[in-house]
Design a protein around this motif. Sequence first.
Motif, PDB file in Angstrom:
ATOM      1  N   LYS A  70       0.818  -1.214   0.000  1.00  0.00           N
ATOM      2  CA  LYS A  70       0.000   0.000   0.000  1.00  0.00           C
ATOM      3  C   LYS A  70       0.858   1.273   0.000  1.00  0.00           C
ATOM      4  CE  LYS A  70      -3.924  -1.780   2.675  1.00  0.00           C
ATOM      5  NZ  LYS A  70      -4.645  -1.611   3.953  1.00  0.00           N
ATOM      6  N   GLY A  71       2.176   1.111   0.208  1.00  0.00           N
ATOM      7  CA  GLY A  71       3.051   2.273   0.309  1.00  0.00           C
ATOM      8  C   GLY A  71       2.991   2.929   1.677  1.00  0.00           C
ATOM      9  N   THR A 109      -6.140  -7.611   4.548  1.00  0.00           N
ATOM     10  CA  THR A 109      -5.471  -8.234   3.408  1.00  0.00           C
ATOM     11  C   THR A 109      -6.485  -8.560   2.324  1.00  0.00           C
ATOM     12  OG1 THR A 109      -3.716  -9.172   4.800  1.00  0.00           O
ATOM     13  CG2 THR A 109      -4.082 -10.220   2.657  1.00  0.00           C
ATOM     14  N   GLU A 110      -7.578  -9.190   2.708  1.00  0.00           N
ATOM     15  CA  GLU A 110      -8.593  -9.558   1.719  1.00  0.00           C
ATOM     16  C   GLU A 110      -9.170  -8.323   1.033  1.00  0.00           C
ATOM     17  OE1 GLU A 110     -12.399 -12.248   0.678  1.00  0.00           O
ATOM     18  OE2 GLU A 110     -11.260 -12.702   2.481  1.00  0.00           O
ATOM     19  N   ALA A 111      -9.501  -7.304   1.804  1.00  0.00           N
ATOM     20  CA  ALA A 111     -10.066  -6.083   1.210  1.00  0.00           C
ATOM     21  C   ALA A 111      -9.073  -5.448   0.236  1.00  0.00           C
ATOM     22  CB  ALA A 111     -10.444  -5.091   2.309  1.00  0.00           C
ATOM     23  N   PHE A 112      -7.808  -5.411   0.615  1.00  0.00           N
ATOM     24  CA  PHE A 112      -6.791  -4.823  -0.255  1.00  0.00           C
ATOM     25  C   PHE A 112      -6.633  -5.627  -1.541  1.00  0.00           C
ATOM     26  CE2 PHE A 112      -2.304  -4.718  -1.629  1.00  0.00           C
ATOM     27  CZ  PHE A 112      -2.261  -3.396  -2.061  1.00  0.00           C
ATOM     28  N   VAL A 113      -6.492  -6.937  -1.423  1.00  0.00           N
ATOM     29  CA  VAL A 113      -6.269  -7.787  -2.600  1.00  0.00           C
ATOM     30  C   VAL A 113      -7.479  -7.746  -3.522  1.00  0.00           C
ATOM     31  CG1 VAL A 113      -5.931 -10.180  -3.357  1.00  0.00           C
ATOM     32  CG2 VAL A 113      -4.551  -9.243  -1.495  1.00  0.00           C
ATOM     33  N   ARG A 114      -8.667  -7.713  -2.956  1.00  0.00           N
ATOM     34  CA  ARG A 114      -9.874  -7.634  -3.784  1.00  0.00           C
ATOM     35  C   ARG A 114      -9.983  -6.280  -4.498  1.00  0.00           C
ATOM     36  NH1 ARG A 114     -12.163 -12.444  -4.962  1.00  0.00           N
ATOM     37  NH2 ARG A 114     -12.421 -13.727  -3.112  1.00  0.00           N
ATOM     38  N   ALA A 115      -9.436  -5.210  -3.887  1.00  0.00           N
ATOM     39  CA  ALA A 115      -9.597  -3.861  -4.430  1.00  0.00           C
ATOM     40  C   ALA A 115      -8.491  -3.429  -5.386  1.00  0.00           C
ATOM     41  CB  ALA A 115      -9.684  -2.853  -3.283  1.00  0.00           C
ATOM     42  N   VAL A 116      -7.321  -4.054  -5.295  1.00  0.00           N
ATOM     43  CA  VAL A 116      -6.209  -3.622  -6.145  1.00  0.00           C
ATOM     44  C   VAL A 116      -6.612  -3.807  -7.618  1.00  0.00           C
ATOM     45  CG1 VAL A 116      -4.941  -5.815  -6.210  1.00  0.00           C
ATOM     46  CG2 VAL A 116      -3.695  -3.693  -6.300  1.00  0.00           C
ATOM     47  N   PRO A 117      -6.296  -2.831  -8.469  1.00  0.00           N
ATOM     48  CA  PRO A 117      -6.742  -2.930  -9.869  1.00  0.00           C
ATOM     49  C   PRO A 117      -6.284  -4.207 -10.584  1.00  0.00           C
ATOM     50  CG  PRO A 117      -6.007  -0.705  -9.402  1.00  0.00           C
ATOM     51  CD  PRO A 117      -5.671  -1.533  -8.192  1.00  0.00           C
ATOM     52  N   SER A 118      -5.043  -4.623 -10.348  1.00  0.00           N
ATOM     53  CA  SER A 118      -4.527  -5.804 -11.040  1.00  0.00           C
ATOM     54  C   SER A 118      -3.488  -6.500 -10.176  1.00  0.00           C
ATOM     55  CB  SER A 118      -3.877  -5.388 -12.370  1.00  0.00           C
ATOM     56  OG  SER A 118      -3.198  -6.482 -12.950  1.00  0.00           O
ATOM     57  N   LEU A 119      -3.474  -7.820 -10.236  1.00  0.00           N
ATOM     58  CA  LEU A 119      -2.420  -8.566  -9.534  1.00  0.00           C
ATOM     59  C   LEU A 119      -1.061  -8.347 -10.189  1.00  0.00           C
ATOM     60  CD1 LEU A 119      -4.255 -11.916  -8.721  1.00  0.00           C
ATOM     61  CD2 LEU A 119      -3.719 -10.042  -7.150  1.00  0.00           C
ATOM     62  N   ASP A 120      -1.066  -7.765 -11.367  1.00  0.00           N
ATOM     63  CA  ASP A 120       0.187  -7.421 -12.043  1.00  0.00           C
ATOM     64  C   ASP A 120       0.751  -6.087 -11.562  1.00  0.00           C
ATOM     65  OD1 ASP A 120       0.166  -9.737 -13.638  1.00  0.00           O
ATOM     66  OD2 ASP A 120      -1.120  -8.768 -15.126  1.00  0.00           O
ATOM     67  N   ASP A 121      -0.026  -5.296 -10.820  1.00  0.00           N
ATOM     68  CA  ASP A 121       0.485  -4.036 -10.266  1.00  0.00           C
ATOM     69  C   ASP A 121       1.673  -4.342  -9.363  1.00  0.00           C
ATOM     70  OD1 ASP A 121      -1.547  -2.776 -11.608  1.00  0.00           O
ATOM     71  OD2 ASP A 121      -2.698  -2.268  -9.806  1.00  0.00           O
ATOM     72  N   THR A 122       2.595  -3.410  -9.275  1.00  0.00           N
ATOM     73  CA  THR A 122       3.819  -3.648  -8.512  1.00  0.00           C
ATOM     74  C   THR A 122       4.007  -2.613  -7.408  1.00  0.00           C
ATOM     75  OG1 THR A 122       5.218  -2.332  -9.982  1.00  0.00           O
ATOM     76  CG2 THR A 122       4.973  -4.692 -10.510  1.00  0.00           C
ATOM     77  N   PHE A 123       4.893  -2.962  -6.510  1.00  0.00           N
ATOM     78  CA  PHE A 123       5.328  -2.052  -5.445  1.00  0.00           C
ATOM     79  C   PHE A 123       6.809  -2.327  -5.192  1.00  0.00           C
ATOM     80  CE2 PHE A 123       3.933  -5.886  -3.303  1.00  0.00           C
ATOM     81  CZ  PHE A 123       4.834  -6.068  -2.255  1.00  0.00           C
ATOM     82  N   PRO A 124       7.529  -1.346  -4.657  1.00  0.00           N
ATOM     83  CA  PRO A 124       8.966  -1.532  -4.448  1.00  0.00           C
ATOM     84  C   PRO A 124       9.266  -2.343  -3.188  1.00  0.00           C
ATOM     85  CG  PRO A 124       8.329   0.665  -3.766  1.00  0.00           C
ATOM     86  CD  PRO A 124       7.091   0.011  -4.354  1.00  0.00           C
ATOM     87  N   SER A 138       5.127  -7.890  -7.824  1.00  0.00           N
ATOM     88  CA  SER A 138       3.699  -7.755  -8.123  1.00  0.00           C
ATOM     89  C   SER A 138       2.844  -8.117  -6.916  1.00  0.00           C
ATOM     90  CB  SER A 138       3.333  -8.666  -9.295  1.00  0.00           C
ATOM     91  OG  SER A 138       3.405 -10.021  -8.893  1.00  0.00           O
ATOM     92  N   MET A 139       1.584  -7.760  -7.016  1.00  0.00           N
ATOM     93  CA  MET A 139       0.614  -8.140  -5.988  1.00  0.00           C
ATOM     94  C   MET A 139       0.466  -9.662  -5.954  1.00  0.00           C
ATOM     95  SD  MET A 139      -0.052  -5.309  -4.682  1.00  0.00           S
ATOM     96  CE  MET A 139       0.306  -3.628  -5.181  1.00  0.00           C
ATOM     97  N   ARG A 140       0.608 -10.298  -7.089  1.00  0.00           N
ATOM     98  CA  ARG A 140       0.586 -11.765  -7.148  1.00  0.00           C
ATOM     99  C   ARG A 140       1.764 -12.316  -6.338  1.00  0.00           C
ATOM    100  NH1 ARG A 140       0.435 -11.782 -11.945  1.00  0.00           N
ATOM    101  NH2 ARG A 140      -1.790 -12.100 -12.301  1.00  0.00           N
ATOM    102  N   TRP A 141       2.946 -11.722  -6.515  1.00  0.00           N
ATOM    103  CA  TRP A 141       4.132 -12.122  -5.745  1.00  0.00           C
ATOM    104  C   TRP A 141       3.846 -11.959  -4.258  1.00  0.00           C
ATOM    105  CZ3 TRP A 141       7.204 -10.094  -2.031  1.00  0.00           C
ATOM    106  CH2 TRP A 141       8.444 -10.687  -1.813  1.00  0.00           C
TER     107      TRP A 141
END
Length: 179
Positions: A70-71, A109-124, A138-141
Amino acid sequence: MVTHVRAEAQGDERGALLSFLEEQRGGIRRAVLGLTEEQARTRPSASELSLGGLLKHVAETEQTWVARAKGEPPAVKRDQSNWHECFQLLDGESVASQLAYWEKVAAETEAFVRAVPSLDDTFPLPNDPWFPPDERVSMRWLMLHLIRETARHAGHADIIRESLDGKTAFELVAMAQAG
């Protein structure tokens, strides 16, 4: 407490990942069923691990990783001076309080994962020496990492519980279903 993960609805990758994570959380929850606070703090092997400490660690780890995605800063900042505390129940902490905290973390965790636009989105990844510099995941990672981390410690929890009172995963599943 989930003991079998049903096949996901067609195309529901998020649901499948969340279900596998919940299955592994259930292994740790079952391991603390019926224990006294003293038993939950007991370290029955050469390891420093106790069931209460494992419970605290997995809840804190999940919260920290989702906060990173989430940053946001983690709820508890860990460094060399206090790292050992994430594996111990401290004064004022109990199995019940850690289970309640983990339930809140799991819902977030569930609310965040359900709301993220794509599991391909990334974070550092953080700039820690054990991570490659300037690496993004990625969010999948994130979900796969949480499943792996929780499953690893669910296995530890099985061994610790059996060392404490001889109860195996089969008996703990029966206790969970009866309770």
